[in-house]
Design an enzyme around this catalytic site. Structure first.
Site, PDB file in Angstrom:
ATOM      1  N   LYS A 130       0.860  -1.193   0.000  1.00 50.29           N
ATOM      2  CA  LYS A 130       0.000   0.000   0.000  1.00 50.29           C
ATOM      3  C   LYS A 130       0.888   1.233   0.000  1.00 50.29           C
ATOM      4  O   LYS A 130       1.979   1.203   0.571  1.00 50.29           O
ATOM      5  CB  LYS A 130      -0.887   0.032   1.251  1.00 50.29           C
ATOM      6  CG  LYS A 130      -2.126   0.892   1.118  1.00 50.29           C
ATOM      7  CD  LYS A 130      -3.257   0.119   0.452  1.00 50.29           C
ATOM      8  CE  LYS A 130      -4.486   0.928   0.215  1.00 50.29           C
ATOM      9  NZ  LYS A 130      -5.610   0.085  -0.215  1.00 50.29           N
ATOM     10  N   ASP A 170      -7.048   4.257  -4.516  1.00 47.91           N
ATOM     11  CA  ASP A 170      -7.693   4.103  -3.206  1.00 47.91           C
ATOM     12  C   ASP A 170      -8.306   5.480  -2.917  1.00 47.91           C
ATOM     13  O   ASP A 170      -8.576   6.244  -3.866  1.00 47.91           O
ATOM     14  CB  ASP A 170      -6.666   3.683  -2.138  1.00 47.91           C
ATOM     15  CG  ASP A 170      -7.333   3.188  -0.839  1.00 47.91           C
ATOM     16  OD1 ASP A 170      -7.810   2.052  -0.815  1.00 47.91           O
ATOM     17  OD2 ASP A 170      -7.401   3.959   0.138  1.00 47.91           O
TER      18      ASP A 170
HETATM   19  P1  NDP Z   1     -12.986   7.725  -2.749  1.00 44.00           P
HETATM   20  O1  NDP Z   1     -11.901   8.706  -2.597  1.00 44.00           O
HETATM   21  O2  NDP Z   1     -13.572   7.494  -4.085  1.00 44.00           O
HETATM   22  O3  NDP Z   1     -14.162   8.025  -1.738  1.00 44.00           O
HETATM   23  C1  NDP Z   1     -13.932   8.081  -0.374  1.00 44.00           C
HETATM   24  C2  NDP Z   1     -15.224   8.447   0.325  1.00 44.00           C
HETATM   25  O4  NDP Z   1     -15.043   8.260   1.717  1.00 44.00           O
HETATM   26  C3  NDP Z   1     -15.605   9.882   0.109  1.00 44.00           C
HETATM   27  O5  NDP Z   1     -16.995  10.002   0.175  1.00 44.00           O
HETATM   28  C4  NDP Z   1     -14.937  10.556   1.294  1.00 44.00           C
HETATM   29  O6  NDP Z   1     -15.519  11.778   1.670  1.00 44.00           O
HETATM   30  C5  NDP Z   1     -15.133   9.537   2.377  1.00 44.00           C
HETATM   31  N1  NDP Z   1     -14.046   9.649   3.352  1.00 44.00           N
HETATM   32  C6  NDP Z   1     -12.728   9.559   3.135  1.00 44.00           C
HETATM   33  N2  NDP Z   1     -12.030   9.770   4.243  1.00 44.00           N
HETATM   34  C7  NDP Z   1     -12.953  10.021   5.200  1.00 44.00           C
HETATM   35  C8  NDP Z   1     -12.854  10.305   6.573  1.00 44.00           C
HETATM   36  N3  NDP Z   1     -11.662  10.391   7.185  1.00 44.00           N
HETATM   37  N4  NDP Z   1     -14.025  10.468   7.263  1.00 44.00           N
HETATM   38  C9  NDP Z   1     -15.229  10.394   6.631  1.00 44.00           C
HETATM   39  N5  NDP Z   1     -15.368  10.131   5.317  1.00 44.00           N
HETATM   40  C10 NDP Z   1     -14.252   9.951   4.616  1.00 44.00           C
HETATM   41  O7  NDP Z   1     -12.368   6.346  -2.170  1.00 44.00           O
HETATM   42  P2  NDP Z   1     -12.871   4.849  -2.399  1.00 44.00           P
HETATM   43  O8  NDP Z   1     -14.339   4.811  -2.579  1.00 44.00           O
HETATM   44  O9  NDP Z   1     -12.000   4.245  -3.433  1.00 44.00           O
HETATM   45  O10 NDP Z   1     -12.457   4.188  -1.015  1.00 44.00           O
HETATM   46  C11 NDP Z   1     -13.357   4.062   0.083  1.00 44.00           C
HETATM   47  C12 NDP Z   1     -12.913   2.934   0.987  1.00 44.00           C
HETATM   48  O11 NDP Z   1     -12.873   1.710   0.247  1.00 44.00           O
HETATM   49  C13 NDP Z   1     -11.500   3.077   1.586  1.00 44.00           C
HETATM   50  O12 NDP Z   1     -11.487   2.485   2.868  1.00 44.00           O
HETATM   51  C14 NDP Z   1     -10.645   2.246   0.641  1.00 44.00           C
HETATM   52  O13 NDP Z   1      -9.460   1.804   1.253  1.00 44.00           O
HETATM   53  C15 NDP Z   1     -11.588   1.098   0.363  1.00 44.00           C
HETATM   54  N6  NDP Z   1     -11.321   0.307  -0.826  1.00 44.00           N
HETATM   55  C16 NDP Z   1     -11.227   0.875  -2.063  1.00 44.00           C
HETATM   56  C17 NDP Z   1     -11.011   0.100  -3.173  1.00 44.00           C
HETATM   57  C18 NDP Z   1     -11.011   0.660  -4.552  1.00 44.00           C
HETATM   58  O14 NDP Z   1     -10.927  -0.146  -5.497  1.00 44.00           O
HETATM   59  N7  NDP Z   1     -11.104   1.948  -4.761  1.00 44.00           N
HETATM   60  C19 NDP Z   1     -10.795  -1.361  -3.053  1.00 44.00           C
HETATM   61  C20 NDP Z   1     -11.006  -1.863  -1.726  1.00 44.00           C
HETATM   62  C21 NDP Z   1     -11.235  -1.047  -0.669  1.00 44.00           C
HETATM   63  P3  NDP Z   1     -14.741  13.143   1.392  1.00 44.00           P
HETATM   64  O15 NDP Z   1     -14.929  13.406  -0.062  1.00 44.00           O
HETATM   65  O16 NDP Z   1     -15.381  14.147   2.273  1.00 44.00           O
HETATM   66  O17 NDP Z   1     -13.290  12.884   1.744  1.00 44.00           O
HETATM   67  O1  2IT Z   2      -7.848  -1.666  -0.759  1.00 45.92           O
HETATM   68  C1  2IT Z   2      -7.813  -2.149  -1.901  1.00 45.92           C
HETATM   69  O2  2IT Z   2      -7.971  -3.355  -2.111  1.00 45.92           O
HETATM   70  C2  2IT Z   2      -7.596  -1.231  -3.018  1.00 45.92           C
HETATM   71  N1  2IT Z   2      -7.525  -0.032  -2.823  1.00 45.92           N
HETATM   72  C3  2IT Z   2      -7.427  -1.776  -4.408  1.00 45.92           C
HETATM   73  C4  2IT Z   2      -6.018  -2.282  -4.618  1.00 45.92           C
HETATM   74  C5  2IT Z   2      -5.678  -2.681  -6.023  1.00 45.92           C
HETATM   75  O3  2IT Z   2      -4.489  -2.988  -6.219  1.00 45.92           O
HETATM   76  O4  2IT Z   2      -6.533  -2.741  -6.906  1.00 45.92           O
END
Ligand code: NDP
Ligand code: 2IT
Length: 452
Positions: A130, A170
């Site tokens: 990561k 992420d």
């Molecule tokens: P995005 O940046 O697309 O969206 C993040 C969302 O979470 C936004 O709505 C953001 O709000 C909110 N957020 C972020 N930080 C905080 C915080 N500290 N407190 C409250 N709200 C918060 O990210 P993703 O959708 O990609 O990721 C969301 C989660 O999913 C994370 O935990 C990530 O690690 C996990 N994840 C993502 C993957 C992927 O493929 N993208 C794969 C697996 C897991 P704001 O705009 O106000 O910051």
């Molecule tokens: O938390 C996760 O699994 C991710 N942000 C996606 C990682 C990836 O390599 O696609």
């Protein structure tokens, strides 16, 4: 130390705390895994003797670097960047990059540790890593984001590679940022390789990678509900977040006939009692990805919806199923109790470690259907793995085939959790199942390599 003298769980956790001062997220993630693995290792001397868990909980390396960039006013700005390469026993390091002011070494170490187990669960050959920075993309111009991404990659490029370490997106890193980083990697190395995933479709990306995490979390939910003869159809879902994972989880819930009641961001949550339809989800996607706006704007567009500010989370809204899809520790013990009191029957985590340890223990004790992120959000990295395969073969698979593969992988992860998490009386402890299945694969590979 002889085989009979290995440490017990409290001493192990104590050691992790001492070696990682000021890193509460990392200690939390290791504790949650260790609680299950110590039980699993009882009587299995080979894992103790080889100190396998101790080794997985010590990253192979943590790379930390300075990232300088110039803002639109000509000010020189300094950020901190990291790549945590946790474990490559079963494949190249693989895991996302996060840009958010809350990013610290502790946060990235917990994420790389979790990723090691998650990637093993997918069945694909990927190790755990990561990376990220405390850079805050909010309020920055596209040019500022580009300059930051280029500077970040100017250091990172020497540590990654298609067979070494393959980053992706992420929080705060989506298609736009992957584009800027891939462009800079290609420019520096003069190589077009599958060094990043989540790429655009025109330049080596895979179909359904964007949707995969959210869709996968709902497929996992579907698999859990089916163990009770239930379906997503007709269920009321409460979702946190409004980014990539949250909007695609919402989309799949709607496609399967469920009703989505909430979305959120760091400022608060919106509650739409009429349900967040596909049209409304498309509006939110545009708000977040194009206009880069705030979820509070939803209530101006859609009458009947309300916004609760002050950083409030949506767990008090009555629901059948909950999908935390924003960030770590966004659901605590009190939230878990509230969800249970309101009749919530299933929780499928789209985010990484959104439920704190107290919440995890409450869900486990209540024996509801509760999936930890390392199992339920693995669809994203799984399709990243499929993007790597397509890049290596220099081909692009069809959407229908990829959809089928994602469904199949999520079903496989569910089966692995059931294999190691069933109590024999109809209850599946998905946390335990995911931890043991993920651990076993990585551990057996490490045993094969000897002491390295
Ligand atoms: P995005 O940046 O697309 O969206 C993040 C969302 O979470 C936004 O709505 C953001 O709000 C909110 N957020 C972020 N930080 C905080 C915080 N500290 N407190 C409250 N709200 C918060 O990210 P993703 O959708 O990609 O990721 C969301 C989660 O999913 C994370 O935990 C990530 O690690 C996990 N994840 C993502 C993957 C992927 O493929 N993208 C794969 C697996 C897991 P704001 O705009 O106000 O910051
Ligand atoms: O938390 C996760 O699994 C991710 N942000 C996606 C990682 C990836 O390599 O696609």
């Amino acid at each position: 130390m002889t085989s009979s003298e290995h440490v017990d769980l409290p001493s192990f956790i104590d050691g992790v705390k001492k070696r990682n001062p000021g890193q509460p997220e990392f200690v939390q993630a290791v504790t949650e895994v260790a609680e299950d693995i110590f039980e699993f290792m009882r009587g299995k001397e080979k894992y103790h003797e080889a100190q396998i868990l101790r080794r997985i909980a010590e990253p192979d390396r943590v790379i930390s670097f300075r990232v300088c960039w110039e803002d639109d006013k000509g000010n020189i700005r300094v950020q901190r960047g990291w790549r945590v390469q946790n474990n490559n026993a079963i494949g190249p390091y693989k895991g996302g990059i996060r840009f958010h002011p809350s990013v610290t070494e502790s946060v990235l170490k917990f994420l790389a540790f979790e990723q090691t187990f998650k990637n093993a669960l997918t069945g694909l050959p990927m190790g755990g890593g990561k990376g990220g920075s405390n850079f805050n993309p909010k309020g920055k111009s596209a040019n500022e984001v580009m300059r930051f991404c280029q500077s970040f990659m100017t250091e990172l490029y020497r540590h990654i590679g298609a067979d070494v370490d393959v980053p992706a997106g992420d929080i705060g890193v989506g298609g736009r940022e992957i584009g800027y980083m891939f462009g800079q990697y290609k420019r520096i190395t003069n190589q077009f390789t599958g060094v990043l995933t989540g790429k655009g479709l025109e330049w080596g990306g895979s179909l359904i990678r964007t949707e995969a995490t959210g869709y996968g979390a709902v497929y996992f939910l579907q698999n859990m509900l089916r163990t009770k003869g239930l379906e997503v159809e007709g269920k009321r879902a409460v979702i946190s977040g409004s980014g990539n994972v949250a909007t695609h989880a919402a989309e799949k819930i709607v496609q399967l006939g469920g009703t989505v009641l909430t979305l959120s961001d760091s400022e608060g949550f919106i509650h739409d009692p009429d349900g967040i339809t596909q049209e409304k989800i498309d509006w939110v996607k545009n708000l977040k990805n194009v206009k880069r706006g705030r979820i509070s704007e939803y209530v101006k567009e859609f009458k009947g919806a309300s916004f609760t500010g002050g950083g409030a989370r949506p767990w008090g809204v009555a629901c059948d199923v909950a999908l935390p899809c924003a960030t770590q520790n966004e659901l605590d013990g009190n939230d878990a109790k509230t969800l249970l009191a309101n009749g919530c029957m299933a929780v499928s985590e789209g985010a990484n470690m959104p439920t704190n340890l107290e919440g995890v223990h409450i869900f486990k004790a209540a024996k509801i259907l509760y999936a930890p992120g390392k199992a339920s959000n693995a669809g994203g990295v799984a399709v990243s793995g499929l993007e790597m395969s397509q890049n290596s073969a220099r081909i692009s698979w069809k959407e229908a085939d990829l959809q089928e593969m994602l469904l199949d992988i999520m079903k496989g992860i569910h089966a692995s959790c059931a294999e190691y998490g069933s109590d024999g009386n109809g209850y599946i402890d998905y946390v335990k199942g995911a931890n043991i299945a993920g651990f076993k694969k990585v551990a057996d590979a490490m045993l094969a390599y000897g002491v390295v």
